[in-house]
Design a protein around this motif. Structure first.
Motif, mmCIF file in Angstrom:
data_model
loop_
_atom_site.group_PDB
_atom_site.id
_atom_site.type_symbol
_atom_site.label_atom_id
_atom_site.label_comp_id
_atom_site.label_asym_id
_atom_site.label_seq_id
_atom_site.Cartn_x
_atom_site.Cartn_y
_atom_site.Cartn_z
ATOM 1 N N PRO A 70 -6.344 1.391 12.503
ATOM 2 C CA PRO A 70 -7.263 2.265 11.755
ATOM 3 C C PRO A 70 -6.657 2.840 10.481
ATOM 4 O O PRO A 70 -7.350 2.957 9.465
ATOM 5 N N ALA A 71 -5.367 3.233 10.523
ATOM 6 C CA ALA A 71 -4.751 3.829 9.335
ATOM 7 C C ALA A 71 -4.637 2.802 8.205
ATOM 8 O O ALA A 71 -4.868 3.116 7.036
ATOM 9 N N THR A 72 -4.282 1.568 8.558
ATOM 10 C CA THR A 72 -4.189 0.514 7.544
ATOM 11 C C THR A 72 -5.571 0.214 6.975
ATOM 12 O O THR A 72 -5.730 0.034 5.764
ATOM 13 N N MET A 73 -6.571 0.160 7.830
ATOM 14 C CA MET A 73 -7.943 -0.076 7.357
ATOM 15 C C MET A 73 -8.372 1.016 6.378
ATOM 16 O O MET A 73 -8.968 0.729 5.331
ATOM 17 N N GLN A 74 -8.056 2.271 6.711
ATOM 18 C CA GLN A 74 -8.434 3.372 5.830
ATOM 19 C C GLN A 74 -7.708 3.285 4.495
ATOM 20 O O GLN A 74 -8.291 3.556 3.436
ATOM 21 N N ALA A 75 -6.437 2.894 4.524
ATOM 22 C CA ALA A 75 -5.669 2.741 3.288
ATOM 23 C C ALA A 75 -6.268 1.641 2.421
ATOM 24 O O ALA A 75 -6.358 1.773 1.188
ATOM 25 N N LEU A 111 0.828 -1.211 0.000
ATOM 26 C CA LEU A 111 0.000 0.000 0.000
ATOM 27 C C LEU A 111 0.862 1.260 0.000
ATOM 28 O O LEU A 111 0.590 2.216 -0.730
ATOM 29 N N ALA A 112 1.924 1.249 0.821
ATOM 30 C CA ALA A 112 2.805 2.414 0.904
ATOM 31 C C ALA A 112 3.492 2.675 -0.429
ATOM 32 O O ALA A 112 3.653 3.830 -0.849
ATOM 33 N N ASP A 113 3.904 1.602 -1.121
ATOM 34 C CA ASP A 113 4.570 1.759 -2.414
ATOM 35 C C ASP A 113 3.646 2.405 -3.444
ATOM 36 O O ASP A 113 4.128 3.026 -4.403
ATOM 37 N N LEU A 114 2.340 2.233 -3.250
ATOM 38 C CA LEU A 114 1.373 2.830 -4.168
ATOM 39 C C LEU A 114 0.919 4.210 -3.699
ATOM 40 O O LEU A 114 0.067 4.836 -4.331
ATOM 41 N N GLY A 115 1.468 4.661 -2.574
ATOM 42 C CA GLY A 115 1.174 6.012 -2.118
ATOM 43 C C GLY A 115 0.029 6.140 -1.146
ATOM 44 O O GLY A 115 -0.410 7.254 -0.842
ATOM 45 N N TYR A 116 -0.472 5.045 -0.639
ATOM 46 C CA TYR A 116 -1.564 5.116 0.330
ATOM 47 C C TYR A 116 -0.991 5.389 1.722
ATOM 48 O O TYR A 116 -0.075 4.700 2.172
ATOM 49 N N PRO A 117 -1.520 6.399 2.432
ATOM 50 C CA PRO A 117 -0.953 6.788 3.731
ATOM 51 C C PRO A 117 -1.257 5.776 4.822
ATOM 52 O O PRO A 117 -2.364 5.240 4.902
#
Length: 282
Positions: A186-191, A168-174
């Motif tokens: 929560p942050a991973t769920m939102q991503a 997810l991070a490599d694709l730019g998702y925070p």
């Protein structure tokens, strides 16, 4: 005889970020074989796309991937190109036998080797020696992985979550301040929800079969340029609207340039991290 703890330690160091259940089964296999007087050790587990390119290049001296030469002399050891190996998923491992003293690798597929394979199958692995075409006698693949690795959700933790977070991070998702920490918060769920929304999947914030398959397709594999081949090239071709053949030729290069011009990116005809992220990221 070499101690079973040494065999476990060496194996865990080599298999890397495999799924936790695979790690547990590897330990069970080493113990079971040791009880029968067989010293078995894992030679590899999780592999990056670059590592797979180096392995695929063995026996193919002219092989290039992403414009880099990975070919080498010797015998062919795999038919899985980067992006096609189940080692990327963290559910496959390779094994070999070692001498009683532990100082010599034994690669002869004899009755002891086959006994280890039988023990592994009894634990839920499939064995590459049973394949109908290309035989991979060192390969074990966790068959139950789909059942326990299908859904990651709030509260999940471990290597599988870290792999998800990195993709997810490599694709730019925070991922928030904690970043890649192996905890599904929560942050991973939102991503995950953001990714699902972009990909027009059911937005539930959990990492199930459809989300996993789509994310695997979108994971950045390194710079793609003229001369590259493979599944990732095909995905780029689909997105930019050129003929899909998995081969990065002149028409694909021009298509990439056109896409870059249209979206305010550096126009170099190569799919680097920024272009990839724009194609498949948030």
């Amino acid at each position: 005889m070499i101690s079973v703890e040494t065999l476990k330690k060496r194996s865990l160091e080599r298999i890397g970020e495999v799924h936790m259940e695979v790690k547990k089964k590897v330990i069970e296999l080493i113990d079971a074989a040791y009880e029968e007087g067989i010293a078995v050790q894992m030679s590899s587990g999780y592999r990056s796309h670059t590592q797979q390119a180096a392995i695929y290049g063995q026996g193919r001296p002219g092989y290039h991937w992403n414009g880099v030469h990975y070919g080498s002399a010797g015998r062919i050891v795999t038919y899985a190109e980067p992006g096609e190996s189940n080692h990327h998923s963290g559910r496959a491992v390779d094994f070999f036998l070692v001498s009683p003293e532990g100082n010599e690798a034994l690669w002869v597929v004899d009755s002891r080797w086959r006994r280890v394979a039988a023990l592994a199958k009894g634990l839920g692995f499939s064995w590459g020696g049973d394949w109908k075409s290309f035989k991979d006698y060192a390969h074990l693949e966790w068959m139950e992985a789909e059942k326990w690795a299908v859904v990651l959700k709030a509260g999940s933790s471990g290597p599988a979550v870290r792999i998800l977070q990195k993709q997810l991070a490599d694709l730019g998702y925070p991922l928030g301040p904690s970043g890649v920490d192996g905890r599904f918060g929560p942050a991973t769920m939102q991503a995950v929800k953001m990714f699902q929304e972009k990909e027009e999947l059911a937005v539930d914030g959990s990492y199930g079969p459809k989300t996993r398959t789509r994310l695997k397709m979108r994971t950045y594999t390194g710079v793609l340029k003229q001369g590259a081949r493979g599944l990732a090239v095909g995905e780029v071709q689909r997105r930019i609207g050129v003929s899909v053949d998995g081969s990065f030729g002149p028409k694909t290069k021009e298509g990439v340039k056109t896409y870059q011009e249209q979206h305010g990116l550096e126009v170099d005809g190569m799919v680097g991290p920024k272009t990839w992220r724009h194609l498949f990221g948030k």
